[in-house]
Design an enzyme around this catalytic site. Structure first.
Site, PDB file in Angstrom:
ATOM      1  N   HIS A 182       0.799  -1.238   0.000  1.00 58.95           N
ATOM      2  CA  HIS A 182       0.000   0.000   0.000  1.00 58.95           C
ATOM      3  C   HIS A 182       0.835   1.295   0.000  1.00 58.95           C
ATOM      4  CE1 HIS A 182       0.953   0.859   4.216  1.00 58.95           C
ATOM      5  NE2 HIS A 182       1.011  -0.459   4.316  1.00 58.95           N
ATOM      6  N   ASP A 183       0.291   2.300  -0.633  1.00 64.87           N
ATOM      7  CA  ASP A 183       0.803   3.682  -0.571  1.00 64.87           C
ATOM      8  C   ASP A 183       2.205   3.871  -1.159  1.00 64.87           C
ATOM      9  OD1 ASP A 183      -1.508   4.858   0.809  1.00 64.87           O
ATOM     10  OD2 ASP A 183      -0.899   3.565   2.460  1.00 64.87           O
TER      11      ASP A 183
END
Ligand code: UDP
Length: 220
Positions: free
Chosen positions: A142-143
Site C-alpha cells: 500500500h501507498d
C-alpha cells in the site's frame, strides 16, 4: 481494419511475456481476430519464435493497420524508454499486459506500457509511472509511489510507503523495508538493488546496494 498487437523484444523477457499477452488478448478480452507478433530489431528477416511470427520494427511499421499496440518486453529501462519514445512518435500505443491472476487492489494507478507478470500483486493506493515491469511473484504494498521505467526482477517484496524513482532496478528476491506516510523509504533515480538485498534505509540516486542489511557495493 483489424488491430495489431506486438511484444517488443523476443529474448528472455519477451518470450516470458508473450503467453501473458496472449492470455489477456484471446481469453480475458475475447479478441481472437487481431494479429499478434514479436518485434525484434536484431532480425534481418521474419522468423518464428515459439510459434509466433517475429519481425523487425521496419516490417512492423509497414503492417497495414492504424491501431497498433506494443508491450515493450525488454528489461533494460533505458532501452524501454528509447523504444517508448519512438513508438509514441510513430503513433503506436503502449500496451499494458497483466496476468489473469495479477491482483490489483483499490485506488491503484498504473501508467501505460506496464508488464505485470503472473502472481504479481499491487496493493491499495499505489501510483505507478510508465512502462513498469513487475516480474513473477513481485508485490507492491500500500501507498507506494513508483516512477517511470522502474524494473522489478522476480519476487521483489516492496512493502508499504516506499517511493521508487525513475529507472531504478530491483533484483530478484530483494526485500525493501516499509516506510511511513511521513517518511517514506526512498530508492533514488537509477539506483540498483542487488538480488536478495534487504533494504532498511534510503538508497541514493545511482547507488548500487547489496546484502543484508543492504550497503553500497564496494568497487575494486
Ligand atoms: N532489442 C531490440 N531493439 C533494441 C534493443 C534490443 O529489438 O533497440 C532486442 C534485442 O535484439 C534482444 C532483446 O531486445 O532480442 C533484449 O534481450 P536481452 O536478452 O538483452 O534482455 P531481456 O529479454 O532479458 O530483456
Amino acid at each position: 481494419m483489424s488491430k495489431v498487437f506486438a511484444v517488443y523484444g523476443a529474448s528472455g523477457c519477451g518470450r516470458s511475456l508473450m503467453p501473458v499477452a496472449i492470455e489477456q488478448l484471446r481469453i480475458l478480452e475475447g479478441d481472437t481476430d487481431s494479429q499478434i507478433v514479436f518485434i525484434d530489431d536484431a532480425l534481418e528477416e521474419d522468423t518464428n519464435v515459439n510459434g509466433y511470427t517475429a519481425v523487425n520494427y521496419t516490417k512492423f511499421k509497414s503492417i497495414d493497420s492504424v491501431d497498433k499496440f506494443v508491450l515493450i518486453a525488454i528489461a533494460n529501462s533505458s532501452i524501454r524508454q528509447k523504444i517508448a519514445d519512438k513508438l509514441v512518435k510513430d503513433d503506436v500505443s503502449l500496451w499494458t499486459v497483466q496476468g489473469a491472476n495479477t491482483l490489483i487492489m483499490d485506488g491503484v494507478s498504473v501508467g501505460v506500457g506496464a508488464a505485470l507478470s503472473p502472481f504479481v500483486t499491487i496493493a491499495a493506493n499505489v501510483n505507478i509511472g510508465k512502462c513498469f515491469h513487475a516480474n513473477l511473484y513481485s508485490y507492491v504494498e500500500h501507498d507506494c509511489v513508483i516512477g517511470d521505467y522502474v524494473t522489478f526482477a522476480p519476487r521483489v517484496s516492496c512493502n508499504g510507503n516506499i517511493h521508487i524513482h525513475d529507472h531504478a532496478y530491483i533484483g530478484t528476491g530483494a526485500v525493501i523495508k516499509q516506510g511511513t506516510p511521513d517518511k517514506p523509504l526512498i530508492i533514488g533515480k537509477g539506483a540498483i538493488v542487488g538480488m536478495g538485498a534487504v533494504v532498511t534505509k534510503d538508497v541514493p540516486a545511482g547507488a548500487v546496494v547489496v546484502g543484508n542489511p543492504a550497503r553500497p557495493l564496494n568497487k575494486p
